[in-house]
Motif scaffolding. Structure first.
Motif, mmCIF file in Angstrom:
data_model
loop_
_atom_site.group_PDB
_atom_site.id
_atom_site.type_symbol
_atom_site.label_atom_id
_atom_site.label_comp_id
_atom_site.label_asym_id
_atom_site.label_seq_id
_atom_site.Cartn_x
_atom_site.Cartn_y
_atom_site.Cartn_z
ATOM 1 N N LEU A 132 0.834 -1.213 0.000
ATOM 2 C CA LEU A 132 0.000 0.000 0.000
ATOM 3 C C LEU A 132 0.860 1.251 0.000
ATOM 4 O O LEU A 132 0.615 2.188 -0.769
ATOM 5 N N ALA A 133 1.844 1.279 0.873
ATOM 6 C CA ALA A 133 2.717 2.448 0.968
ATOM 7 C C ALA A 133 3.486 2.667 -0.333
ATOM 8 O O ALA A 133 3.574 3.795 -0.831
ATOM 9 N N HIS A 134 4.005 1.599 -0.880
ATOM 10 C CA HIS A 134 4.779 1.712 -2.119
ATOM 11 C C HIS A 134 3.902 2.177 -3.274
ATOM 12 O O HIS A 134 4.296 3.040 -4.058
ATOM 13 N N ASP A 135 2.715 1.643 -3.368
ATOM 14 C CA ASP A 135 1.797 2.016 -4.448
ATOM 15 C C ASP A 135 1.387 3.482 -4.356
ATOM 16 O O ASP A 135 1.369 4.191 -5.361
ATOM 17 N N GLN A 136 1.083 3.952 -3.165
ATOM 18 C CA GLN A 136 0.500 5.281 -3.006
ATOM 19 C C GLN A 136 1.502 6.390 -2.683
ATOM 20 O O GLN A 136 1.185 7.556 -2.873
ATOM 21 N N TRP A 137 2.686 6.050 -2.180
ATOM 22 C CA TRP A 137 3.533 7.103 -1.629
ATOM 23 C C TRP A 137 4.955 7.122 -2.186
ATOM 24 O O TRP A 137 5.772 7.963 -1.802
ATOM 25 N N ARG A 138 5.284 6.235 -3.124
ATOM 26 C CA ARG A 138 6.661 6.181 -3.608
ATOM 27 C C ARG A 138 7.090 7.428 -4.374
ATOM 28 O O ARG A 138 8.274 7.670 -4.544
ATOM 29 N N THR A 139 6.139 8.240 -4.805
ATOM 30 C CA THR A 139 6.508 9.495 -5.474
ATOM 31 C C THR A 139 6.869 10.585 -4.470
ATOM 32 O O THR A 139 7.267 11.678 -4.863
ATOM 33 N N ASN A 140 6.757 10.289 -3.180
ATOM 34 C CA ASN A 140 7.002 11.293 -2.140
ATOM 35 C C ASN A 140 8.223 10.987 -1.285
ATOM 36 O O ASN A 140 8.312 11.465 -0.160
ATOM 37 N N VAL A 141 9.162 10.235 -1.811
ATOM 38 C CA VAL A 141 10.333 9.859 -1.032
ATOM 39 C C VAL A 141 11.574 10.662 -1.406
ATOM 40 O O VAL A 141 12.628 10.465 -0.811
ATOM 41 N N PHE A 142 11.455 11.561 -2.339
ATOM 42 C CA PHE A 142 12.629 12.230 -2.876
ATOM 43 C C PHE A 142 13.031 13.449 -2.054
ATOM 44 O O PHE A 142 12.198 14.277 -1.700
ATOM 45 N N PRO A 147 15.232 17.039 -1.341
ATOM 46 C CA PRO A 147 15.620 18.225 -2.107
ATOM 47 C C PRO A 147 17.029 18.025 -2.660
ATOM 48 O O PRO A 147 17.823 17.322 -2.047
ATOM 49 N N PRO A 148 17.368 18.567 -3.774
ATOM 50 C CA PRO A 148 16.582 19.507 -4.565
ATOM 51 C C PRO A 148 15.654 18.847 -5.583
ATOM 52 O O PRO A 148 14.861 19.513 -6.213
ATOM 53 N N PHE A 149 15.737 17.497 -5.702
ATOM 54 C CA PHE A 149 14.902 16.836 -6.712
ATOM 55 C C PHE A 149 13.425 17.161 -6.527
ATOM 56 O O PHE A 149 12.736 17.518 -7.481
ATOM 57 N N CYS A 150 12.926 17.048 -5.309
ATOM 58 C CA CYS A 150 11.495 17.272 -5.085
ATOM 59 C C CYS A 150 11.101 18.730 -5.319
ATOM 60 O O CYS A 150 9.942 19.018 -5.615
ATOM 61 N N TRP A 151 12.037 19.660 -5.203
ATOM 62 C CA TRP A 151 11.743 21.071 -5.465
ATOM 63 C C TRP A 151 11.765 21.377 -6.956
ATOM 64 O O TRP A 151 11.023 22.224 -7.438
ATOM 65 N N ASP A 152 12.664 20.699 -7.666
ATOM 66 C CA ASP A 152 12.911 21.045 -9.068
ATOM 67 C C ASP A 152 12.109 20.226 -10.064
ATOM 68 O O ASP A 152 12.120 20.527 -11.254
ATOM 69 N N THR A 153 11.427 19.193 -9.616
ATOM 70 C CA THR A 153 10.632 18.363 -10.516
ATOM 71 C C THR A 153 9.276 19.020 -10.693
ATOM 72 O O THR A 153 8.573 19.297 -9.736
ATOM 73 N N ASP A 154 8.932 19.293 -11.956
ATOM 74 C CA ASP A 154 7.791 20.176 -12.201
ATOM 75 C C ASP A 154 6.519 19.510 -12.704
ATOM 76 O O ASP A 154 5.506 20.172 -12.867
ATOM 77 N N THR A 155 6.524 18.198 -12.923
ATOM 78 C CA THR A 155 5.299 17.560 -13.403
ATOM 79 C C THR A 155 5.046 16.256 -12.658
ATOM 80 O O THR A 155 5.973 15.601 -12.166
ATOM 81 N N GLN A 171 11.820 5.259 4.387
ATOM 82 C CA GLN A 171 12.359 6.570 4.770
ATOM 83 C C GLN A 171 11.275 7.632 4.846
ATOM 84 O O GLN A 171 11.489 8.676 5.460
ATOM 85 N N ALA A 172 10.119 7.379 4.271
ATOM 86 C CA ALA A 172 9.057 8.384 4.239
ATOM 87 C C ALA A 172 7.775 7.965 4.939
ATOM 88 O O ALA A 172 6.946 8.811 5.254
ATOM 89 N N VAL A 173 7.598 6.670 5.164
ATOM 90 C CA VAL A 173 6.337 6.163 5.721
ATOM 91 C C VAL A 173 6.651 5.144 6.809
ATOM 92 O O VAL A 173 7.504 4.274 6.633
ATOM 93 N N ARG A 174 5.940 5.242 7.920
ATOM 94 C CA ARG A 174 6.026 4.235 8.973
ATOM 95 C C ARG A 174 5.104 3.094 8.572
ATOM 96 O O ARG A 174 3.890 3.257 8.514
ATOM 97 N N VAL A 175 5.686 1.935 8.252
ATOM 98 C CA VAL A 175 4.953 0.789 7.717
ATOM 99 C C VAL A 175 4.962 -0.343 8.733
ATOM 100 O O VAL A 175 6.025 -0.797 9.156
#
Length: 128
Positions: A35-45, A47-55, A73-77
């Motif tokens: 569940l965590a991997h499916d829904q939240w893997r786009t939120n593990v990055f 900075p600066p990647f997460c700041w500079d990625t625009d789409t 690193q981003a979700v307590r599973v």
């Protein structure tokens, strides 16, 4: 986090110190991780990647390379309510005034039921 809270308060911070915790819970550990991997893997990055990625597409592309274990690193599973309570109590002990729980899965009913019955009663917190 303890240093961050101290720096805030020691330098005149007077507002509440709040934390949002991203959680994934399911009946078994593997499902909680899926569940965590499916829904939240786009939120593990970081900075600066997460700041500079625009789409959203660019985040999706990058997330294709995030292995399931990379989500920790981003979700307590965990499938264990006691483990979730332990994590949340450790955050409360740091001095946060409020802790907001965010279940990253789409199915919220089971999360609400389990946390209401088995996790929240284990927390050493005071009511507002």
């Amino acid at each position: 986090m303890r240093r961050m809270i101290s720096a805030y308060k020691d330098n005149g911070g007077r507002g509440k110190v709040c934390l949002q915790v991203h959680l994934s819970h399911a009946a078994d550990e593997q499902r909680a991780l899926e569940l965590a991997h499916d829904q939240w893997r786009t939120n593990v990055f970081a900075p600066p990647f997460c700041w500079d990625t625009d789409t959203a597409e660019a985040f999706d592309q990058a997330a294709e390379h995030v292995p399931p274990d990379g989500i920790h690193q981003a979700v307590r599973v965990s499938s264990d309510p006691a483990q979730h309570a332990e994590w949340l109590n450790s955050y409360a002990e740091l001095g946060f005034d409020a802790i907001y729980l965010h279940h990253v899965g789409r199915e919220q009913s089971e999360f609400i039921d389990v946390f209401g019955e088995k996790v929240l009663p284990q927390l050493e917190v005071s009511q507002p």
